[in-house]
Design a protein around this motif. Sequence first.
Motif, PDB file in Angstrom:
ATOM      1  N   MET A   1       0.860  -1.172   0.000  1.00 32.90           N
ATOM      2  CA  MET A   1       0.000   0.000   0.000  1.00 32.90           C
ATOM      3  C   MET A   1       0.905   1.232   0.000  1.00 32.90           C
ATOM      4  O   MET A   1       1.795   1.341   0.836  1.00 32.90           O
ATOM      5  CB  MET A   1      -0.889  -0.028   1.248  1.00 32.90           C
ATOM      6  CG  MET A   1      -1.897   1.072   1.264  1.00 32.90           C
ATOM      7  SD  MET A   1      -3.024   1.032   2.704  1.00 32.90           S
ATOM      8  CE  MET A   1      -3.687  -0.599   2.635  1.00 32.90           C
ATOM      9  N   PRO A  52      -9.190   9.229  -2.203  1.00 34.26           N
ATOM     10  CA  PRO A  52      -8.345   8.163  -1.675  1.00 34.26           C
ATOM     11  C   PRO A  52      -6.993   8.717  -1.228  1.00 34.26           C
ATOM     12  O   PRO A  52      -6.516   9.706  -1.771  1.00 34.26           O
ATOM     13  CB  PRO A  52      -8.190   7.214  -2.859  1.00 34.26           C
ATOM     14  CG  PRO A  52      -8.325   8.086  -4.055  1.00 34.26           C
ATOM     15  CD  PRO A  52      -9.289   9.168  -3.658  1.00 34.26           C
ATOM     16  N   TYR A  54      -4.406   6.187  -0.074  1.00 35.40           N
ATOM     17  CA  TYR A  54      -3.469   5.091  -0.330  1.00 35.40           C
ATOM     18  C   TYR A  54      -3.979   4.260  -1.502  1.00 35.40           C
ATOM     19  O   TYR A  54      -5.174   4.236  -1.793  1.00 35.40           O
ATOM     20  CB  TYR A  54      -3.348   4.189   0.894  1.00 35.40           C
ATOM     21  CG  TYR A  54      -2.882   4.905   2.135  1.00 35.40           C
ATOM     22  CD1 TYR A  54      -1.537   5.182   2.332  1.00 35.40           C
ATOM     23  CD2 TYR A  54      -3.793   5.319   3.106  1.00 35.40           C
ATOM     24  CE1 TYR A  54      -1.107   5.854   3.462  1.00 35.40           C
ATOM     25  CE2 TYR A  54      -3.373   5.984   4.241  1.00 35.40           C
ATOM     26  CZ  TYR A  54      -2.026   6.245   4.420  1.00 35.40           C
ATOM     27  OH  TYR A  54      -1.604   6.910   5.537  1.00 35.40           O
ATOM     28  N   LEU A  64      -6.539  -0.493  -6.270  1.00 36.48           N
ATOM     29  CA  LEU A  64      -7.473  -0.621  -5.173  1.00 36.48           C
ATOM     30  C   LEU A  64      -7.066   0.493  -4.224  1.00 36.48           C
ATOM     31  O   LEU A  64      -5.911   0.557  -3.791  1.00 36.48           O
ATOM     32  CB  LEU A  64      -7.376  -1.983  -4.497  1.00 36.48           C
ATOM     33  CG  LEU A  64      -8.427  -2.257  -3.431  1.00 36.48           C
ATOM     34  CD1 LEU A  64      -9.847  -2.036  -3.956  1.00 36.48           C
ATOM     35  CD2 LEU A  64      -8.295  -3.672  -2.908  1.00 36.48           C
ATOM     36  N   THR A  65      -7.979   1.423  -3.958  1.00 34.84           N
ATOM     37  CA  THR A  65      -7.627   2.609  -3.170  1.00 34.84           C
ATOM     38  C   THR A  65      -8.268   2.548  -1.779  1.00 34.84           C
ATOM     39  O   THR A  65      -9.278   1.871  -1.566  1.00 34.84           O
ATOM     40  CB  THR A  65      -8.046   3.903  -3.889  1.00 34.84           C
ATOM     41  OG1 THR A  65      -9.462   3.918  -4.076  1.00 34.84           O
ATOM     42  CG2 THR A  65      -7.341   4.037  -5.235  1.00 34.84           C
ATOM     43  N   TYR A  66      -7.645   3.316  -0.882  1.00 34.34           N
ATOM     44  CA  TYR A  66      -8.049   3.331   0.514  1.00 34.34           C
ATOM     45  C   TYR A  66      -8.107   4.765   1.016  1.00 34.34           C
ATOM     46  O   TYR A  66      -7.379   5.631   0.535  1.00 34.34           O
ATOM     47  CB  TYR A  66      -7.035   2.556   1.362  1.00 34.34           C
ATOM     48  CG  TYR A  66      -6.902   1.112   0.941  1.00 34.34           C
ATOM     49  CD1 TYR A  66      -7.630   0.121   1.590  1.00 34.34           C
ATOM     50  CD2 TYR A  66      -6.058   0.749  -0.104  1.00 34.34           C
ATOM     51  CE1 TYR A  66      -7.517  -1.211   1.197  1.00 34.34           C
ATOM     52  CE2 TYR A  66      -5.940  -0.578  -0.502  1.00 34.34           C
ATOM     53  CZ  TYR A  66      -6.672  -1.554   0.152  1.00 34.34           C
ATOM     54  OH  TYR A  66      -6.564  -2.859  -0.239  1.00 34.34           O
ATOM     55  N   ASN A  67      -8.933   4.996   2.034  1.00 34.11           N
ATOM     56  CA  ASN A  67      -9.023   6.324   2.633  1.00 34.11           C
ATOM     57  C   ASN A  67      -7.911   6.518   3.666  1.00 34.11           C
ATOM     58  O   ASN A  67      -7.054   5.636   3.834  1.00 34.11           O
ATOM     59  CB  ASN A  67     -10.406   6.562   3.235  1.00 34.11           C
ATOM     60  CG  ASN A  67     -10.723   5.650   4.415  1.00 34.11           C
ATOM     61  OD1 ASN A  67      -9.841   5.051   5.046  1.00 34.11           O
ATOM     62  ND2 ASN A  67     -12.007   5.528   4.720  1.00 34.11           N
ATOM     63  N   ASN A  69      -7.935   6.215   6.762  1.00 30.60           N
ATOM     64  CA  ASN A  69      -7.961   5.196   7.816  1.00 30.60           C
ATOM     65  C   ASN A  69      -7.583   3.808   7.293  1.00 30.60           C
ATOM     66  O   ASN A  69      -7.742   2.816   8.003  1.00 30.60           O
ATOM     67  CB  ASN A  69      -9.347   5.141   8.458  1.00 30.60           C
ATOM     68  CG  ASN A  69      -9.726   6.452   9.099  1.00 30.60           C
ATOM     69  OD1 ASN A  69      -8.902   7.108   9.726  1.00 30.60           O
ATOM     70  ND2 ASN A  69     -10.972   6.857   8.917  1.00 30.60           N
ATOM     71  N   LYS A  70      -7.149   3.781   6.031  1.00 27.19           N
ATOM     72  CA  LYS A  70      -6.754   2.538   5.348  1.00 27.19           C
ATOM     73  C   LYS A  70      -7.932   1.568   5.188  1.00 27.19           C
ATOM     74  O   LYS A  70      -7.770   0.360   5.167  1.00 27.19           O
ATOM     75  CB  LYS A  70      -5.566   1.888   6.039  1.00 27.19           C
ATOM     76  CG  LYS A  70      -4.334   2.788   5.999  1.00 27.19           C
ATOM     77  CD  LYS A  70      -3.111   2.110   6.508  1.00 27.19           C
ATOM     78  CE  LYS A  70      -1.934   3.094   6.392  1.00 27.19           C
ATOM     79  NZ  LYS A  70      -0.699   2.531   6.907  1.00 27.19           N
ATOM     80  N   GLU A  71      -9.124   2.165   5.035  1.00 25.33           N
ATOM     81  CA  GLU A  71     -10.324   1.398   4.705  1.00 25.33           C
ATOM     82  C   GLU A  71     -10.559   1.544   3.205  1.00 25.33           C
ATOM     83  O   GLU A  71     -10.223   2.575   2.612  1.00 25.33           O
ATOM     84  CB  GLU A  71     -11.532   1.957   5.465  1.00 25.33           C
ATOM     85  CG  GLU A  71     -11.375   1.902   6.969  1.00 25.33           C
ATOM     86  CD  GLU A  71     -12.366   2.783   7.712  1.00 25.33           C
ATOM     87  OE1 GLU A  71     -12.591   2.494   8.883  1.00 25.33           O
ATOM     88  OE2 GLU A  71     -12.883   3.768   7.119  1.00 25.33           O
ATOM     89  N   ILE A  72     -11.129   0.531   2.592  1.00 27.95           N
ATOM     90  CA  ILE A  72     -11.321   0.568   1.134  1.00 27.95           C
ATOM     91  C   ILE A  72     -12.110   1.806   0.728  1.00 27.95           C
ATOM     92  O   ILE A  72     -13.156   2.115   1.294  1.00 27.95           O
ATOM     93  CB  ILE A  72     -12.006  -0.708   0.627  1.00 27.95           C
ATOM     94  CG1 ILE A  72     -11.049  -1.891   0.781  1.00 27.95           C
ATOM     95  CG2 ILE A  72     -12.447  -0.550  -0.826  1.00 27.95           C
ATOM     96  CD1 ILE A  72     -11.579  -3.210   0.291  1.00 27.95           C
ATOM     97  N   PHE A  73     -11.569   2.523  -0.267  1.00 30.61           N
ATOM     98  CA  PHE A  73     -12.231   3.703  -0.825  1.00 30.61           C
ATOM     99  C   PHE A  73     -12.983   3.273  -2.082  1.00 30.61           C
ATOM    100  O   PHE A  73     -14.199   3.334  -2.128  1.00 30.61           O
ATOM    101  CB  PHE A  73     -11.201   4.784  -1.147  1.00 30.61           C
ATOM    102  CG  PHE A  73     -11.794   6.045  -1.702  1.00 30.61           C
ATOM    103  CD1 PHE A  73     -12.351   6.984  -0.859  1.00 30.61           C
ATOM    104  CD2 PHE A  73     -11.797   6.277  -3.068  1.00 30.61           C
ATOM    105  CE1 PHE A  73     -12.925   8.150  -1.375  1.00 30.61           C
ATOM    106  CE2 PHE A  73     -12.355   7.432  -3.592  1.00 30.61           C
ATOM    107  CZ  PHE A  73     -12.922   8.370  -2.745  1.00 30.61           C
TER     108      PHE A  73
END
Length: 156
Positions: A1, A52, A54, A64-67, A69-73
């Motif tokens: 990530m 996003p 990350y 695959l992107t994340y916010n 808080n490292k939750e899926i975006f």
Amino acid sequence: MENIYDKFNNIYKWNEKNNSKIFLDRKYKEDLEWLILGYMTRMLKINGLPYPVYAVKQETPDFLTYNKNKEIFAPIEVTEIMHPARKRTDEYKLAVENKDEFEKLSEEEQSKIIENTKTELMQPDLLGKWHLLFLERFEKKFNKNYPIGTWLLVYF
């Protein structure tokens, strides 16, 4: 990530030092996709929209992107639609070759060249060709089996 901003910043700086090679050689395709993802993220952030922070590079979709808080975006697929009358490598090679001469021109002369180029790119006879390019690209992408909620990021 990886942090999208950090990746974008590194690629942007490298590309500046290397005369826009990222646009000339398909071996930099992955870096170009990171660059486009970074631009999109920046635009969303500037406009106060969710964005996003990350990303993980993968095959399909591209990211695959994340916010924060490292939750899926969102999964994000990146694609390009080229102007019907353009050949990227020719255009960028010419820009690199003419860079010194262009920079010698006055601001007014530079602006005139840029405005003429914009006008040429939007000629009405190209509107039908644009339409076909969009349809072809979207049909190709929409026929793939992406996860629900995948974003299609189109750049020109």
